[in-house]
Design a protein around this motif. Structure first.
Motif, mmCIF file in Angstrom:
data_model
loop_
_atom_site.group_PDB
_atom_site.id
_atom_site.type_symbol
_atom_site.label_atom_id
_atom_site.label_comp_id
_atom_site.label_asym_id
_atom_site.label_seq_id
_atom_site.Cartn_x
_atom_site.Cartn_y
_atom_site.Cartn_z
ATOM 1 N N LYS A 81 -7.932 6.266 -17.407
ATOM 2 C CA LYS A 81 -7.176 6.336 -17.118
ATOM 3 C C LYS A 81 -7.242 7.780 -17.290
ATOM 4 O O LYS A 81 -7.033 8.588 -16.475
ATOM 5 C CB LYS A 81 -5.845 5.337 -17.198
ATOM 6 C CG LYS A 81 -5.813 4.035 -16.685
ATOM 7 C CD LYS A 81 -4.397 3.959 -16.349
ATOM 8 C CE LYS A 81 -2.731 3.956 -16.512
ATOM 9 N NZ LYS A 81 -2.215 3.365 -16.654
ATOM 10 N N LYS A 82 -7.560 8.480 -18.536
ATOM 11 C CA LYS A 82 -7.517 9.449 -18.966
ATOM 12 C C LYS A 82 -8.971 10.030 -18.196
ATOM 13 O O LYS A 82 -8.415 10.506 -17.532
ATOM 14 C CB LYS A 82 -7.234 9.517 -20.468
ATOM 15 C CG LYS A 82 -6.087 9.447 -21.564
ATOM 16 C CD LYS A 82 -6.992 9.498 -22.563
ATOM 17 C CE LYS A 82 -4.849 8.563 -23.176
ATOM 18 N NZ LYS A 82 -5.476 9.231 -24.940
ATOM 19 N N SER A 83 -9.305 9.483 -17.704
ATOM 20 C CA SER A 83 -10.991 10.246 -17.369
ATOM 21 C C SER A 83 -10.903 10.514 -16.045
ATOM 22 O O SER A 83 -11.031 11.390 -15.376
ATOM 23 C CB SER A 83 -11.971 9.647 -17.510
ATOM 24 O OG SER A 83 -12.453 8.424 -16.777
ATOM 25 N N GLN A 84 -9.591 10.080 -15.832
ATOM 26 C CA GLN A 84 -9.725 9.961 -13.892
ATOM 27 C C GLN A 84 -8.347 10.387 -14.219
ATOM 28 O O GLN A 84 -7.705 10.566 -12.631
ATOM 29 C CB GLN A 84 -9.628 8.989 -13.565
ATOM 30 C CG GLN A 84 -10.546 7.920 -13.708
ATOM 31 C CD GLN A 84 -10.885 6.612 -12.938
ATOM 32 O OE1 GLN A 84 -10.064 5.820 -12.919
ATOM 33 N NE2 GLN A 84 -11.861 5.541 -13.143
ATOM 34 N N ALA A 85 -7.615 11.673 -14.935
ATOM 35 C CA ALA A 85 -6.712 11.818 -14.997
ATOM 36 C C ALA A 85 -6.204 13.254 -13.937
ATOM 37 O O ALA A 85 -5.022 13.762 -13.396
ATOM 38 C CB ALA A 85 -5.785 12.661 -15.942
ATOM 39 N N VAL A 86 -7.737 13.967 -13.361
ATOM 40 C CA VAL A 86 -7.111 14.878 -11.799
ATOM 41 C C VAL A 86 -6.936 14.418 -10.265
ATOM 42 O O VAL A 86 -6.936 14.679 -10.018
ATOM 43 C CB VAL A 86 -9.343 15.354 -12.333
ATOM 44 C CG1 VAL A 86 -8.883 16.245 -14.262
ATOM 45 C CG2 VAL A 86 -10.453 14.988 -12.470
ATOM 46 N N VAL A 87 -8.260 13.159 -10.607
ATOM 47 C CA VAL A 87 -7.433 12.246 -9.313
ATOM 48 C C VAL A 87 -5.645 12.247 -9.086
ATOM 49 O O VAL A 87 -5.048 11.591 -9.468
ATOM 50 C CB VAL A 87 -8.187 10.617 -9.530
ATOM 51 C CG1 VAL A 87 -7.818 10.357 -8.113
ATOM 52 C CG2 VAL A 87 -9.607 11.037 -9.856
ATOM 53 N N PRO A 88 -5.363 12.945 -7.522
ATOM 54 C CA PRO A 88 -4.181 13.035 -6.896
ATOM 55 C C PRO A 88 -3.808 11.652 -7.312
ATOM 56 O O PRO A 88 -4.618 10.602 -6.321
ATOM 57 C CB PRO A 88 -3.865 13.927 -6.019
ATOM 58 C CG PRO A 88 -6.145 13.892 -5.720
ATOM 59 C CD PRO A 88 -6.932 13.772 -6.932
ATOM 60 N N GLN A 89 -2.164 11.552 -6.986
ATOM 61 C CA GLN A 89 -1.012 10.535 -6.203
ATOM 62 C C GLN A 89 -1.591 10.170 -5.057
ATOM 63 O O GLN A 89 -1.596 11.315 -4.069
ATOM 64 C CB GLN A 89 0.056 10.842 -6.871
ATOM 65 C CG GLN A 89 0.650 9.200 -6.391
ATOM 66 C CD GLN A 89 1.724 8.704 -7.164
ATOM 67 O OE1 GLN A 89 2.031 10.144 -8.402
ATOM 68 N NE2 GLN A 89 2.660 8.200 -6.801
ATOM 69 N N GLY B 217 -7.796 13.485 -2.370
ATOM 70 C CA GLY B 217 -8.248 15.268 -3.241
ATOM 71 C C GLY B 217 -9.660 15.133 -2.772
ATOM 72 O O GLY B 217 -10.105 15.358 -2.428
ATOM 73 N N GLU B 218 -10.037 15.683 -4.105
ATOM 74 C CA GLU B 218 -12.037 15.855 -3.818
ATOM 75 C C GLU B 218 -12.334 14.807 -4.330
ATOM 76 O O GLU B 218 -13.873 15.269 -4.578
ATOM 77 C CB GLU B 218 -11.482 17.437 -5.099
ATOM 78 C CG GLU B 218 -11.391 18.153 -4.640
ATOM 79 C CD GLU B 218 -11.465 19.522 -5.425
ATOM 80 O OE1 GLU B 218 -12.491 19.726 -5.943
ATOM 81 O OE2 GLU B 218 -11.038 20.687 -5.232
ATOM 82 N N THR B 219 -11.527 13.888 -5.349
ATOM 83 C CA THR B 219 -12.754 12.625 -5.512
ATOM 84 C C THR B 219 -12.515 11.410 -3.890
ATOM 85 O O THR B 219 -11.759 11.042 -3.561
ATOM 86 C CB THR B 219 -12.086 11.763 -5.905
ATOM 87 O OG1 THR B 219 -11.829 12.777 -6.932
ATOM 88 C CG2 THR B 219 -12.994 10.747 -6.818
#
Length: 164
Positions: free
Chosen positions: A29-37, A133-135
């Motif tokens: 979860k921390k490593s994917q924190a940049v993934v928007p809701q 987002g960008e993912t």
């Protein structure tokens, strides 16, 4: 060895296993924190097909069916419905917040035999590839009745073609 000692050893091993799983999930979860809701469904969108009952399988990183997206509850399997609308695809999930895959963000749709935690017959899971987002991610949904899979895929494909 005494029976109580064996029970204690098994309990400690079980507890360590639970702690390791919890630690791994929190690191993911921390490593994917940049993934928007993901977007929430909003008023003003109209269904173009009947809701399809089934199971939300998971959302994974696109092309990596064993890499769950852990943030925002996207990696947790649950029952629900998929609703194809004029604004995108709504994942109406039991016990969790629904989310919208906006029409403009859908890249492709197809079927697959499996995603993390769920492997079925060929073509048994609807897989939607979309931009969060960008993912780039893949979201899987397994219809309760196999006869609903092809019409769902076709409805989403028509939506993609109309958007182009």
């Amino acid at each position: 060895m005494d029976r109580s000692v064996s029970v204690i050893i098994i309990a400690v091993v079980f507890l360590l296993l639970i702690l390791a799983i919890t630690w791994g999930w929190s690191r993911r979860k921390k490593s994917q924190a940049v993934v928007p809701q993901p977007a929430k469904p909003h008023m003003g969108i109209t269904p173009v097909a009947d809701p399809v009952e089934g199971s939300y399988v998971s959302t994974t990183l696109a092309g990596h069916p064993l890499e769950r997206v852990a943030v925002h509850g996207l990696g947790i399997r649950t029952t629900g419905e998929i609703v194809v609308t004029d604004g995108g695809v709504i994942m109406d999930l039991a016990g969790r917040e629904d989310f919208l895959i906006p029409r403009r963000d859908i890249v492709s749709v197809d079927t697959t035999a499996g995603m993390i935690g769920k492997f079925v017959e060929r073509g048994g899971i609807v897989r939607i590839t979309w931009r969060l987002g960008e993912t780039l991610v893949d979201t899987g949904f397994r219809a309760r009745y196999a006869a609903s899979t092809t019409p769902t895929v076709e409805s989403i494909r028509e939506m993609i073609e109309e958007a182009q």
